[in-house]
Motif scaffolding. Structure first.
Motif, PDB file in Angstrom:
ATOM      1  N   PRO A  75      31.754  38.542  -8.899  1.00 32.08           N
ATOM      2  CA  PRO A  75      32.436  37.351  -8.366  1.00 32.08           C
ATOM      3  C   PRO A  75      33.837  37.144  -8.935  1.00 32.08           C
ATOM      4  CG  PRO A  75      30.199  36.823  -9.004  1.00 32.08           C
ATOM      5  CD  PRO A  75      30.458  38.206  -9.488  1.00 32.08           C
ATOM      6  N   PRO A  96      38.168  38.511  -6.223  1.00 30.91           N
ATOM      7  CA  PRO A  96      39.507  38.003  -5.859  1.00 30.91           C
ATOM      8  C   PRO A  96      40.615  38.947  -6.264  1.00 30.91           C
ATOM      9  CG  PRO A  96      38.254  36.336  -7.051  1.00 30.91           C
ATOM     10  CD  PRO A  96      37.421  37.563  -7.041  1.00 30.91           C
ATOM     11  N   ALA A  97      40.503  39.495  -7.485  1.00 32.84           N
ATOM     12  CA  ALA A  97      41.562  40.402  -7.947  1.00 32.84           C
ATOM     13  C   ALA A  97      41.600  41.665  -7.104  1.00 32.84           C
ATOM     14  CB  ALA A  97      41.353  40.754  -9.420  1.00 32.84           C
ATOM     15  N   LEU A 155      43.183  40.693  -3.660  1.00 29.95           N
ATOM     16  CA  LEU A 155      44.631  40.518  -3.746  1.00 29.95           C
ATOM     17  C   LEU A 155      45.309  41.827  -4.114  1.00 29.95           C
ATOM     18  CD1 LEU A 155      45.051  37.007  -5.375  1.00 29.95           C
ATOM     19  CD2 LEU A 155      44.852  37.655  -3.001  1.00 29.95           C
ATOM     20  N   SER A 203      40.710  41.339   6.259  1.00 32.59           N
ATOM     21  CA  SER A 203      39.981  40.482   5.316  1.00 32.59           C
ATOM     22  C   SER A 203      38.859  39.736   6.054  1.00 32.59           C
ATOM     23  CB  SER A 203      40.929  39.515   4.616  1.00 32.59           C
ATOM     24  OG  SER A 203      41.121  38.371   5.385  1.00 32.59           O
ATOM     25  N   ARG A 204      39.118  39.336   7.309  1.00 28.11           N
ATOM     26  CA  ARG A 204      38.060  38.739   8.125  1.00 28.11           C
ATOM     27  C   ARG A 204      36.873  39.677   8.254  1.00 28.11           C
ATOM     28  NH1 ARG A 204      39.057  34.218  11.532  1.00 28.11           N
ATOM     29  NH2 ARG A 204      39.746  32.743   9.964  1.00 28.11           N
ATOM     30  N   GLN A 246      32.313  35.349  -0.258  1.00 25.22           N
ATOM     31  CA  GLN A 246      33.253  34.231  -0.345  1.00 25.22           C
ATOM     32  C   GLN A 246      34.629  34.686   0.115  1.00 25.22           C
ATOM     33  OE1 GLN A 246      33.189  35.089  -4.601  1.00 25.22           O
ATOM     34  NE2 GLN A 246      32.589  32.975  -4.786  1.00 25.22           N
ATOM     35  N   THR A 247      35.501  33.742   0.258  1.00 30.82           N
ATOM     36  CA  THR A 247      36.894  34.071   0.521  1.00 30.82           C
ATOM     37  C   THR A 247      37.617  34.066  -0.820  1.00 30.82           C
ATOM     38  OG1 THR A 247      36.533  32.062   1.738  1.00 30.82           O
ATOM     39  CG2 THR A 247      38.287  33.522   2.531  1.00 30.82           C
ATOM     40  N   PRO A 248      38.422  35.053  -1.077  1.00 31.18           N
ATOM     41  CA  PRO A 248      38.462  36.329  -0.349  1.00 31.18           C
ATOM     42  C   PRO A 248      37.322  37.193  -0.846  1.00 31.18           C
ATOM     43  CG  PRO A 248      40.040  36.326  -2.122  1.00 31.18           C
ATOM     44  CD  PRO A 248      39.374  35.002  -2.169  1.00 31.18           C
TER      45      PRO A 248
END
Lengths: 736, 286
Positions: free
Chosen positions: A654, A658-659, A662, A722-723, A734-736
């Motif tokens: 989790p 995100p990292a 991105l 990403s979608r 989760q987003t992202p």
């Protein structure tokens, strides 16, 4: 709420109270003290010192205070373009004459007026005057000329070279040494050969003359030099200098800047470029760049700025610049000064200037460099025959300079915008009437307090500029004179501008390369980063701090220099990778001659640059794993892999995701590694979408709208991806 | 007893060997930079596997450190100071702004939550090809051109989205029971946030701060567009000055690059001590 208040207060304080060590320069006309003139330049070393000395002299001469600012060359044009239209920036700036075309179009430069009156015409040499004039208007004061000449090693070549062939047939050269070295893969250095064969890049009417027979002959001649190993392979500027300084090249083609680099390491002489017997005794005429003092519109309106610009061309200024800055000055009288007259190097360059051709300052010329460069590289690599490469170059030139799409009616877009605005308002009003929504909104208010500073900062400083950038994709032309064209830029990109949909440089093909670039990079980043993170998070680990610091070195050292170090490692003749391959008995490889190896070189560089980031993120994520789990993993050898797979990785995922998301987006848009390492080689095939956008914005005729359309398309592609990924990860993703 | 002990020892040795391998791979390309920096004029004419200058000298370092302006006043230290102030202020502001917002995104439900997450992500997907000029206009309007504060604002804002995602994920990893316990003991929601949740994500704060420091420390385009005085330049602008249109002074450039990376490594060394496990473990069942 103390922290929130504090952070808001700090935020505001930093705007208004922080030490403004550099409040915008005081208005030039301010009565206090002497009137000021702002001067921008990109000079370094001796040239900068000489300019400062000249300014001191001017200070003693007049009431005017000249403030000089040296700006990195790489940022020079974009800084001018940002500052001058807003009335900031310099009154006078020094710039090469060939950018006059763009600057005049963008109104960054104004006619010189009485900075260059008719009576000064006799002051400068005729070629320089011609170079700073456009359509009968003089746009600046010519200061100095730069052109290529022949640097000859005095020990190896005792007498003046009249024909290049004398040099090529030089007796007694040790094997592995070269009679001639120059940056053969650059159109700028190829120009003398082209001119000798009677060719040119552009015809008198501005058409792309580089595709003609004479160009093919010139290219064929240079290819022959390379095949016979009379010139080095993959010659960079540094390599040329090193070969000459170490006596391994008998002569090199270079400009006045080389003299500063050489010092007294080698005894040499400078002479104009010779004739070419193979070209029917054609003279190798190099391109001439005239450094010019130009006036911004703001400066042109100020008499003291015009007077200063005029003075920069005066004999007094020119003598200082020639004597101390070793400039080949355009002011004729300066050449009578004893110190200038007796400088053999300067005089030699002065001679070289006489046979040089001023670089055309037209917009077409700016668009001609890239196709020409690519054609030259392609031929030298042996990929194609000169004729085919030149034909391709012509197509590319047509593509970059194709007529701009016609203006479209903005009413369609305004109607869509208006309709969506109305629909949005109606939707919100209707929702706001619902009591449930009102309650939810009331319950949200505390959250808004937490999020307010971030929202403000991101909206103002991130979203607004991005939206403004995106909006330019609907326009063509310059910022001063934009033309609304609707979706024409998008249509052009998505239809590959009439070429094949998967042709070299088309959107779809580049997209494929970009997606593989992103995927390969991110896989390596994550695998290496997490593996090192795991090793560095072992509970009882010696030297942990040392390892950690040493392993972020690739992140800490500026990537500009390390990317170039990587490029050097991949050099065919002198790179350390081929040196290592050779010790194991392998053949040296031309890394940038094939897509797969060039792509791998880019990936290797970017993986090296990017793994420390992932490693640090992984270390932070691993702090969420309880000590006991880590320790249990130590003891229990057999199921260690299972533990990693089923306990540790799910626990850090989790915080890692995100990292990773991105990081993937950043890699998608990481153009500088591609630019610096492969430079798109071979033939633009390793370019990614962003580097393509940059080429449109900065090398192909400054088509900002077109580049912005690329940016928006990149955004759309990434959003869709990403979608898709969120969808794949299922409902709990989760987003992202 | 020697069996397991030996395995442990061997494993340790293996890990150290792997790490030294990684360190070598990380440092090898930098050696070329160091070699260039130490050579008055590097000669690369012989293909070599190990870069070492033939006649090492500190001349290039002296050139960089000894840079002066027209009035012969020293510049380098001022510019190091600029870079430090800008980077540290950027990190501080970015973290200070992002932390409460990330907490709200992680813990609360509010109208517009999903939309704001999507927007945040969107800002990171958009390449910044053309945002330098709009930013210039914006700072001009705010009268913040050519000031370090303006640059800090821009950097901090661009570091916030990553910080938000990173911190939000870390807040989500903190068991909510910790804060609930604090509130049972009488803390306000904000108190629980400040005294319980924030300390629990110290590692993520360190990483976020490091990221903000890094992104501003090496940024060149905006710094050179927005700053117009030698005394307000940051180090990347100064370094890039060694690269000209026709030629580049690679020696001073390399020397400067090495000098520039040292403070960053220092900052990282301080921050990495916060990257220790076990801050939240054990607090709740495990």
């Amino acid at each position: 709420m103390r922290l929130v208040c504090f952070s808001i207060a700090f935020f505001i304080a930093s705007i208004f109270l922080a030490p403004k060590n550099a409040v915008a320069a005081p208005p030039a006309e301010s009565g206090a003290g002497r009137p000021r003139v702002n001067l921008w330049h990109a000079y370094r070393g001796d040239e900068e010192a000489a300019l400062h000395r000249a300014l001191e002299a001017y200070r003693r001469l007049t009431e005017v205070e000249v403030e000089a600012l040296a700006i990195p060359f790489e940022a020079y044009g974009s800084k001018l373009a940002a500052a001058v239209p807003r009335g900031h920036g310099p009154d006078v700036f020094i710039e090469a004459h060939e950018r006059l075309g763009v600057y005049a179009r963008d109104a960054l430069v104004a006619p010189a007026g009485d900075a260059f009156p008719d009576e000064d015409l006799a002051r400068y040499d005729a070629t320089s005057v011609e170079a700073v004039s456009k359509g009968g208007v003089r746009y600046g004061v010519p200061l100095a000329s730069k052109c290529l000449a022949l640097f000859v090693n005095e020990q190896l070549v005792p007498r003046e070279i009249a024909y290049l062939e004398e040099l090529l047939a030089l007796p007694g050269l040790a094997p592995g040494n070269y009679p001639l070295a120059y940056e053969a893969t650059s159109a700028f250095f190829h120009a003398p050969f082209l001119h000798a064969f009677g060719g040119s890049f552009l015809g008198a009417d501005g058409h792309f003359a580089f595709a003609e027979l004479s160009s093919a002959r010139a290219l064929g001649f240079v290819k022959h030099l390379a095949d016979e190993q009379l010139i080095p392979e993959e010659p960079s500027g540094t390599l040329v200098i090193d070969l000459f300084a170490s006596g391994r090249a008998a002569a090199v083609v270079s400009g006045p800047w080389l003299a500063g680099e050489l010092g007294n390491k080698v005894r040499y002489r400078v002479q104009p470029l010779p004739k070419l017997a193979a070209a029917g005794q054609g003279v190798m005429r190099p391109f001439l760049t005239v450094e010019t003092a130009m006036l911004s519109p703001k400066g042109a309106a100020r008499p003291e700025a015009r007077a200063f610009a005029r003075w920069l061309g005066s004999t007094a200024s020119a003598v200082v610049r020639a004597e101390k800055g070793h400039q080949v000055v355009a002011t004729l009288a300066a050449w009578d000064a004893p110190a200038v007259k007796s400088d053999a190097l300067l005089v030699a360059f002065h001679r070289a200037v006489e046979s040089a051709v001023p670089t055309p300052s037209t917009l077409a010329m700016r668009a001609a460099w890239e196709p020409a460069n690519r054609a030259i590289r392609k031929v030298l690599r042996g990929d194609t025959e000169p004729e085919d490469a030149l034909h391709e170059a012509a197509t590319r030139f047509e593509d970059a300079t194709r007529p701009l799409p016609p203006a479209a009616s903005p009413w369609g877009a305004l109607a869509v915008a208006g309709f969506s605005a109305v629909a949005g308002i109606v939707y919100f009003v209707r929702r706001a009437r619902m009591p449930r929504f009102r309650r939810a909104l009331a319950a949200s208010l505390p959250s808004y307090a937490y999020a307010a500073p971030a929202t403000l900062a991101i909206t103002l400083l991130v979203i607004v500029p991005l939206a403004a950038g995106a909006a330019t994709s609907l326009f063509v032309g310059t910022r001063e004179d934009p033309r609304y064209v609707g979706l024409a830029n998008y249509v052009a990109i998505l239809t590959a501008r009439g070429a094949g949909l998967f042709a070299q440089g088309s959107f779809y093909r580049t997209l494929l390369v970009t997606v593989s670039w992103m995927t390969v990079n991110i896989v390596f980043h994550v695998v290496i980063g997490v593996a090192l993170g795991l090793l560095l998070s072992r509970p009882a680990m010696r030297l942990k701090g040392l390892y950690r610091v040493l392993l972020i070195v690739p992140w800490a050292v500026p990537s500009y220099v390390t990317a170039l170090a990587w490029k050097g490692m991949f050099h065919k003749q002198f790179g350390s990778l081929n040196a290592m391959l050779a010790t194991f008995g392998f053949e040296p490889r031309a890394w940038f001659a094939r897509f797969d190896t060039a792509f791998s070189a880019n990936v290797a560089t970017n993986v090296w640059l990017g793994f420390p980031f992932m490693m640090v993120v992984a270390m932070a994520a691993l702090t969420n794993v309880p000590q006991e789990v880590m320790e249990a993993a130590e003891l229990d050898g057999a199921s260690r892999w299972k533990r990693l797979r089923f306990v540790t990785l799910p626990m850090i995922a989790p915080t890692l995701i995100p990292a990773i998301a991105l990081g993937a987006a950043w890699t998608f848009n990481m153009f500088n590694v591609v630019f610096l390492v492969s430079g798109g080689e071979p033939d633009g095939s390793t370019d990614i979408l962003v580097s393509e956008a940059y080429r449109w914005a900065f090398t192909r005729d400054a088509q900002y709208g077109y580049a912005a359309a690329y940016a928006v398309l990149i955004f759309v592609v990434l959003s869709l991806m990403s979608r898709l990924l969120t969808r794949l990860r299922g409902p709990e993703g989760q987003t992202p | 007893m020697t069996g397991p002990r030996f395995t442990r020892w061997a494993e340790g040795a293996l890990v150290h060997a792997a790490l030294w391998g990684a360190v070598l791979a990380a440092l090898y390309p930098v050696l070329w930079v160091v070699s260039t920096a130490l050579s008055p004029r590097e000669l690369t004419v012989k293909p070599r596997a190990i870069p070492w200058p033939s006649a090492p000298s500190l001349e290039n370092f002296r050139t960089v450190v000894g840079a002066t302006d027209a009035a012969k006043a020293q510049l380098f230290l001022t510019q190091v100071g600029n870079s430090l102030v800008v980077s540290l202020a950027t990190a501080f502001i970015a973290v200070a702004v992002a932390t409460p917002a990330a907490y709200a995104l992680a813990r609360f439900e509010f109208v517009g939550q999903k939309a704001s997450l999507r927007t945040l992500l969107a800002t990171q997907l958009f390449p910044t090809v053309a945002s330098a000029v709009p930013l210039y206009l914006l700072l001009d309007a705010l009268n913040l051109l050519d000031s370090r504060s303006g640059l800090v604002l821009v950097y901090a804002a661009s570091a916030v989205p990553f910080a938000l995602f990173q911190l939000r994920a870390s807040f989500q990893a903190v068991p909510p029971e910790l804060e609930e316990a604090a509130m049972v003991d009488g803390a306000t929601r904000f108190g629980a946030f400040r005294l319980v949740a924030v300390p629990a994500i110290r590692p993520a704060l360190a990483v976020t701060a490091l990221f903000a420091v890094m992104s501003s420390w090496n940024e060149f385009i905006l710094a050179s567009t927005l700053l117009s005085r030698e005394t307000s330049f940051t180090l990347p602008v100064v370094l890039q000055r060694y690269v000209g249109e026709y030629d580049a002074a690679w020696g001073p450039f390399a020397a400067g690059s090495i000098l520039v990376s040292l403070p960053v490594m220092g900052i990282f060394y301080v921050l990495q001590r916060h990257l220790v496990a076990g801050l939240t473990s054990g607090a709740v069942k495990g």
